[in-house]
Design a protein around this motif. Structure first.
Motif, PDB file in Angstrom:
ATOM      1  N   TRP A 148       0.835  -1.194   0.000  1.00 12.58           N
ATOM      2  CA  TRP A 148       0.000   0.000   0.000  1.00 12.58           C
ATOM      3  C   TRP A 148       0.876   1.253   0.000  1.00 12.58           C
ATOM      4  O   TRP A 148       0.629   2.191  -0.764  1.00 12.58           O
ATOM      5  N   LEU A 149       1.912   1.262   0.845  1.00 10.68           N
ATOM      6  CA  LEU A 149       2.821   2.403   0.877  1.00 10.68           C
ATOM      7  C   LEU A 149       3.501   2.598  -0.474  1.00 10.68           C
ATOM      8  O   LEU A 149       3.632   3.725  -0.957  1.00 10.68           O
ATOM      9  N   ARG A 150       3.913   1.502  -1.100  1.00  7.12           N
ATOM     10  CA  ARG A 150       4.541   1.576  -2.426  1.00  7.12           C
ATOM     11  C   ARG A 150       3.588   2.203  -3.437  1.00  7.12           C
ATOM     12  O   ARG A 150       3.957   3.094  -4.206  1.00  7.12           O
ATOM     13  N   SER A 151       2.342   1.759  -3.433  1.00  3.60           N
ATOM     14  CA  SER A 151       1.346   2.299  -4.367  1.00  3.60           C
ATOM     15  C   SER A 151       1.088   3.778  -4.125  1.00  3.60           C
ATOM     16  O   SER A 151       0.926   4.548  -5.080  1.00  3.60           O
ATOM     17  N   GLU A 199       4.964  11.438  -2.073  1.00  2.00           N
ATOM     18  CA  GLU A 199       6.392  11.212  -1.868  1.00  2.00           C
ATOM     19  C   GLU A 199       6.759  10.903  -0.423  1.00  2.00           C
ATOM     20  O   GLU A 199       7.705  10.164  -0.160  1.00  2.00           O
ATOM     21  N   GLU A 200       6.009  11.457   0.531  1.00  2.00           N
ATOM     22  CA  GLU A 200       6.322  11.225   1.937  1.00  2.00           C
ATOM     23  C   GLU A 200       6.163   9.754   2.339  1.00  2.00           C
ATOM     24  O   GLU A 200       6.758   9.285   3.308  1.00  2.00           O
ATOM     25  N   VAL A 215       8.224   6.556   4.827  1.00  6.64           N
ATOM     26  CA  VAL A 215       7.481   5.689   5.735  1.00  6.64           C
ATOM     27  C   VAL A 215       7.740   4.225   5.373  1.00  6.64           C
ATOM     28  O   VAL A 215       7.985   3.391   6.247  1.00  6.64           O
ATOM     29  N   ARG A 216       7.723   3.922   4.080  1.00  3.83           N
ATOM     30  CA  ARG A 216       7.975   2.550   3.643  1.00  3.83           C
ATOM     31  C   ARG A 216       9.395   2.120   3.985  1.00  3.83           C
ATOM     32  O   ARG A 216       9.627   0.988   4.412  1.00  3.83           O
ATOM     33  N   ILE A 218      12.454  -1.597  10.102  1.00  2.99           N
ATOM     34  CA  ILE A 218      11.941  -2.286  11.289  1.00  2.99           C
ATOM     35  C   ILE A 218      11.774  -3.777  11.011  1.00  2.99           C
ATOM     36  O   ILE A 218      12.133  -4.623  11.835  1.00  2.99           O
ATOM     37  N   ILE A 219      11.258  -4.104   9.845  1.00  4.85           N
ATOM     38  CA  ILE A 219      11.062  -5.502   9.462  1.00  4.85           C
ATOM     39  C   ILE A 219      12.397  -6.231   9.432  1.00  4.85           C
ATOM     40  O   ILE A 219      12.541  -7.323   9.988  1.00  4.85           O
TER      41      ILE A 219
END
Length: 67
Positions: free
Chosen positions: A35-38, A46-47, A51-52, A58-59
């Motif tokens: 979702w973040l990629r999309s 762009e922000e 976040v991604r 973290i992952i």
């Protein structure tokens, strides 16, 4: 190879639920990552790239691989 996890219920119920729901947790991470990629690729947000990147950091810090 065979692996068996053993829990003493109800004492270990929380640990049992974590182990039992591992695939669901994994899929939630994959869905959030996609979702973040999309959002940044197709919707110009762009922000969401930062976040991604933080999510992926973290992952990886937790030894989880998503692909």
């Amino acid at each position: 190879m065979k692996a068996t996890l053993e829990f003493y219920l109800p004492e270990d119920n929380e640990q049992f639920n974590h182990a039992n729901n591992g695939f669901n947790y994994y899929m939630a991470l994959v869905e959030m990552d996609q979702w973040l990629r999309s959002e940044y690729k197709y919707n110009g947000k762009e922000e969401m790239y930062e976040v991604r990147e933080k999510l992926r950091e973290i992952i990886l810090d937790n030894n989880v691989k998503i692909e």
